[in-house]
Design an enzyme around this catalytic site. Structure first.
Site, PDB file in Angstrom:
ATOM      1  N   GLU A 179     -36.158   3.290  -0.856  1.00 35.71           N
ATOM      2  CA  GLU A 179     -36.163   3.497   0.594  1.00 35.71           C
ATOM      3  C   GLU A 179     -36.942   4.753   0.969  1.00 35.71           C
ATOM      4  O   GLU A 179     -37.646   4.764   1.973  1.00 35.71           O
ATOM      5  CB  GLU A 179     -34.728   3.570   1.138  1.00 35.71           C
ATOM      6  CG  GLU A 179     -33.990   2.235   1.133  1.00 35.71           C
ATOM      7  CD  GLU A 179     -34.673   1.160   1.975  1.00 35.71           C
ATOM      8  OE1 GLU A 179     -35.450   1.498   2.891  1.00 35.71           O
ATOM      9  OE2 GLU A 179     -34.452  -0.030   1.705  1.00 35.71           O
TER      10      GLU A 179
ATOM     11  N   LEU B 207     -48.629   9.026  -2.593  1.00 37.14           N
ATOM     12  CA  LEU B 207     -47.632   8.448  -1.674  1.00 37.14           C
ATOM     13  C   LEU B 207     -47.611   9.183  -0.339  1.00 37.14           C
ATOM     14  O   LEU B 207     -47.012   8.704   0.622  1.00 37.14           O
ATOM     15  CB  LEU B 207     -46.233   8.503  -2.300  1.00 37.14           C
ATOM     16  CG  LEU B 207     -45.863   7.348  -3.243  1.00 37.14           C
ATOM     17  CD1 LEU B 207     -44.518   7.603  -3.893  1.00 37.14           C
ATOM     18  CD2 LEU B 207     -45.823   6.013  -2.514  1.00 37.14           C
TER      19      LEU B 207
ATOM     20  N   TYR C  12     -31.443   6.737   8.576  1.00 38.91           N
ATOM     21  CA  TYR C  12     -31.880   5.398   8.155  1.00 38.91           C
ATOM     22  C   TYR C  12     -31.562   5.162   6.675  1.00 38.91           C
ATOM     23  O   TYR C  12     -30.968   4.149   6.305  1.00 38.91           O
ATOM     24  CB  TYR C  12     -33.393   5.213   8.400  1.00 38.91           C
ATOM     25  CG  TYR C  12     -33.890   3.991   7.684  1.00 38.91           C
ATOM     26  CD1 TYR C  12     -33.682   2.726   8.230  1.00 38.91           C
ATOM     27  CD2 TYR C  12     -34.468   4.073   6.423  1.00 38.91           C
ATOM     28  CE1 TYR C  12     -34.062   1.584   7.544  1.00 38.91           C
ATOM     29  CE2 TYR C  12     -34.846   2.938   5.733  1.00 38.91           C
ATOM     30  CZ  TYR C  12     -34.647   1.698   6.296  1.00 38.91           C
ATOM     31  OH  TYR C  12     -35.001   0.571   5.609  1.00 38.91           O
TER      32      TYR C  12
ATOM     33  N   ASP D  52     -34.952   0.428  11.236  1.00 36.82           N
ATOM     34  CA  ASP D  52     -36.256   1.072  11.085  1.00 36.82           C
ATOM     35  C   ASP D  52     -37.223   0.446  12.093  1.00 36.82           C
ATOM     36  O   ASP D  52     -36.799  -0.307  12.980  1.00 36.82           O
ATOM     37  CB  ASP D  52     -36.773   0.943   9.639  1.00 36.82           C
ATOM     38  CG  ASP D  52     -37.081  -0.503   9.270  1.00 36.82           C
ATOM     39  OD1 ASP D  52     -36.817  -1.411  10.090  1.00 36.82           O
ATOM     40  OD2 ASP D  52     -37.612  -0.732   8.172  1.00 36.82           O
TER      41      ASP D  52
END
Ligand code: SF4
Length: 334
Positions: free
Chosen positions: A40, A83, A123, A141
């Site tokens: 996540e 990333l 989240y 999200d």
């Protein structure tokens, strides 16, 4: 709304995406919260396709949260390169270390407990609680916001619509299969109710969708007019010595790309003031990169003598440098 829930869960049973961090729908095998959490965090800034090899590499190298907690900061930063959003990598380590130190390497199993961990936002806490621990949390999200805005034709523009979209999503949460429900909604948003071209004929909840009935579902979510991103400019120096090494600097811990290896730069609020070493420097064009809050154009200067830098093989540098610096290195090597 139980018909809608049933339809979406049935669709998920038949069409769930196979992802390296995921258990099959309805699975009774224990789900490792470390894998859910790691995936996540990675997925907050990139696609499943881009994140998958990073996830495999991280879990091969650090199979448990305690292994990650014991890792060197520099190793984790290097593994994260590519990333983006490096603050997340620092938060990742802070969170892993808190789980190892304060919870004996075991993640808390409630949304509130997860929320108390450093760097773990609402989240991610809701997603880990639902998927790993079967808690009936509201996992919202951007994908879920889009689906809700279309299902219920929410005319309020984003970001003001967020509370309304959250409460619409909450109205669909139930104790039955909360982890699968969260993932079914994610899959629907990613593969069917896509941002630009919703595939309504293939949608399992089309019978309940007011957006489809309006004949213009892609109009939702309504967005407030966007301010243009500020533009910044600067200089980047690529020092290449005779043996093919490039001169790098370690960036300060605080600030953009903090703690990462980078190239010396100036003029955009992110680096030094003067060129390193004695050069001489030649102009090699420019590279552009878009960060979350601004667009950056860097003029690339190439030279031999960069003075007191961290001299690294160009190939190795390519593997660890953040994208903006990799672009500049590649420009210099052309
Ligand atoms: Fe999205 Fe179309 Fe499904 Fe409505 S019917 S939820 S707009 S894909």
């Amino acid at each position: 709304m139980t018909g809608l829930r049933r339809a979406l869960l049935d669709w998920y049973d038949a069409h769930a995406r196979t992802l390296p961090w995921r258990a099959p729908p309805g699975s009774t095998e224990a789900i490792d919260p470390y894998r859910v959490w790691l995936s996540e965090v990675m997925l907050q800034q990139t696609t499943t396709v881009h994140a998958a090899p990073y996830f495999e590499a991280f879990t091969r190298r650090w199979p448990t949260v305690s292994d990650l907690a014991a890792a060197d900061d520099a190793d984790v930063m290097s593994a994260w390169a590519g990333l983006g959003y490096y603050a997340r990598a620092r938060n990742l380590l802070a969170c892993a270390r808190a789980v190892a130190r304060e919870h004996g390497g075991v993640f808390p199993d409630t949304e509130e407990g997860l929320r108390a961990l450093p760097g773990l936002g609402p989240y991610t806490a809701a997603a880990v609680a639902a998927i790993a621990f079967g808690r009936a949390t509201n996992v919202v999200d951007g994908n879920v916001e889009r689906v809700m805005s279309r299902l219920f034709v929410v005319e309020t523009p984003l970001p003001a619509a967020r509370p309304e979209l959250r409460s619409l999503a909450a109205s669909l949460v139930a104790d039955d299969r909360p982890g699968d429900w969260a993932q079914a909604l994610m899959d629907l948003g990613a593969t069917v109710c896509r941002p630009r071209s919703p595939d309504c004929p293939r949608c399992p909840v089309s019978g309940w969708c007011a957006g489809l009935a309006s004949e213009a579902p892609e109009r939702f979510p309504v967005k407030a007019a966007k301010a243009a991103k500020p533009e910044r400019t600067g200089v980047v120096w690529v020092a290449l010595d005779a043996t093919g090494r490039v001169g790098l600097v370690r960036r300060p811990d605080k600030g953009l790309l903090g703690g990462m290896l980078g190239l010396p730069t100036a003029g955009w609020g992110g680096g030094e003031d003067a060129p390193p070493g004695s050069g001489p420097w030649r102009d090699a064009g420019s590279v552009a990169h878009v960060f979350t809050h601004f667009s950056l154009t860097l003029e690339v200067q190439v030279g031999r003598d960069g003075g007191d830098l961290i001299w690294t093989e160009a190939e190795a540098a390519r593997a660890v440098l953040p994208t903006v610096f990799r672009k500049a290195l590649e420009r210099a090597l052309v």
